[in-house]
Design an enzyme around this catalytic site. Sequence first.
Site, PDB file in Angstrom:
ATOM      1  N   GLU A 263       1.477 -15.547  10.579  1.00  0.00           N
ATOM      2  CA  GLU A 263       1.359 -14.080  10.497  1.00  0.00           C
ATOM      3  C   GLU A 263       0.039 -13.807   9.784  1.00  0.00           C
ATOM      4  O   GLU A 263      -0.024 -13.722   8.554  1.00  0.00           O
ATOM      5  CB  GLU A 263       2.536 -13.474   9.731  1.00  0.00           C
ATOM      6  CG  GLU A 263       2.498 -11.942   9.796  1.00  0.00           C
ATOM      7  CD  GLU A 263       3.481 -11.288   8.852  1.00  0.00           C
ATOM      8  OE1 GLU A 263       4.407 -10.636   9.350  1.00  0.00           O
ATOM      9  OE2 GLU A 263       3.329 -11.432   7.622  1.00  0.00           O
TER      10      GLU A 263
ATOM     11  N   GLU B  47      12.383 -10.686   3.174  1.00  0.00           N
ATOM     12  CA  GLU B  47      11.015 -11.080   2.808  1.00  0.00           C
ATOM     13  C   GLU B  47      10.523 -10.366   1.544  1.00  0.00           C
ATOM     14  O   GLU B  47      10.253  -9.163   1.584  1.00  0.00           O
ATOM     15  CB  GLU B  47      10.065 -10.747   3.972  1.00  0.00           C
ATOM     16  CG  GLU B  47       8.616 -11.081   3.676  1.00  0.00           C
ATOM     17  CD  GLU B  47       7.695 -10.882   4.866  1.00  0.00           C
ATOM     18  OE1 GLU B  47       8.001 -10.041   5.733  1.00  0.00           O
ATOM     19  OE2 GLU B  47       6.652 -11.564   4.912  1.00  0.00           O
TER      20      GLU B  47
HETATM   21  C1  LER Z   1       5.705  -8.644   7.192  1.00  0.00           C
HETATM   22  O1  LER Z   1       6.082  -9.942   7.508  1.00  0.00           O
HETATM   23  C2  LER Z   1       4.772  -8.623   6.058  1.00  0.00           C
HETATM   24  O2  LER Z   1       4.399  -9.636   5.543  1.00  0.00           O
HETATM   25  C3  LER Z   1       4.326  -7.311   5.571  1.00  0.00           C
HETATM   26  O3  LER Z   1       3.182  -7.462   4.775  1.00  0.00           O
HETATM   27  C4  LER Z   1       4.063  -6.324   6.660  1.00  0.00           C
HETATM   28  O4  LER Z   1       3.864  -5.095   6.075  1.00  0.00           O
HETATM   29 MN    MN Z   2       5.070 -11.606   6.222  1.00  0.00          MN
END
Ligand code: LER
Ligand code: MN
Length: 261
Positions: A239, A145
């Site tokens: 999220e 990510e």
């Molecule tokens: C985790 O998926 C994320 O987006 C981060 O910003 C968490 O610290």
């Molecule tokens: Mn994230």
Amino acid sequence: MKTAITLSQVPEALAGPFVLRSPLPEAFATAAAIGFDAVELFLPGPDFVSVDEVKSLAAAHGLAIAAVGTGAGMLRHGLSITDADENQREAALNFVFSMIDFGGQLGAPAILGSMQGRGSFELLVSGLRRCSERAEQHSVPFIYEPLNRYETNLFNRLGDAARFLELHDLKNIVLLADLFHMNIEERDLAAAIREAGRHIGHVHFADSNRQAMGYGHTDPIRVIAALREIQYSGYLSAEIFPLPNPETAARQTISSIRSLL
Ligand code: LER
Ligand code: MN
């Protein structure tokens, strides 16, 4: 595209972008009642709950496990896989491996977000290679990510990360397009999605302010059109902050996705 919602059991992550936080049986029931296809699990570690218990909750509620987060390794233990200290790096990798193994038994990939830390690209590539091989043993990908500049010095944009995967031939790694980070770093969300194309394997579906889609100023129509163009068939996983409360944020996510798909 399928829907998922984040479910955290990590007390240190109370201020984090996780929607459901009640005990697992109640959280699974809520996710199913609101209409999600899956939950994305953010757990303190691999021993918090047994794989069998998660399997039985998922089966009872007709939910899949979209992915498992690894951020508790950073939040609770201060670990990152690009730490300058070799012992810390190994401890971080072992934590990530344990979550890959946990998720793998559920058919779910693990995510490297904050555990990438603020280190070097050399350490990132060697760590990613080992995580990728570990995930391969479970026939699942490993998810990397890109984060915004305030959370990592490594990759902030999808296109750069996609070129890095190609350069290093990291075939079992997919990218997570988190629309919140992208809103800070990308010139154009839809163009960034098209640029990363087939490398995108997971989406954190958040509005510009990290609230449920519809509560900020992102244009989700262009985002969904770009995801369709690259033939994305994975999860849109919320999220997001549980604002104004978890249930309203969850319902807003589902109604936004239903109106878009
Ligand atoms: C985790 O998926 C994320 O987006 C981060 O910003 C968490 O610290
Ligand atoms: Mn994230």
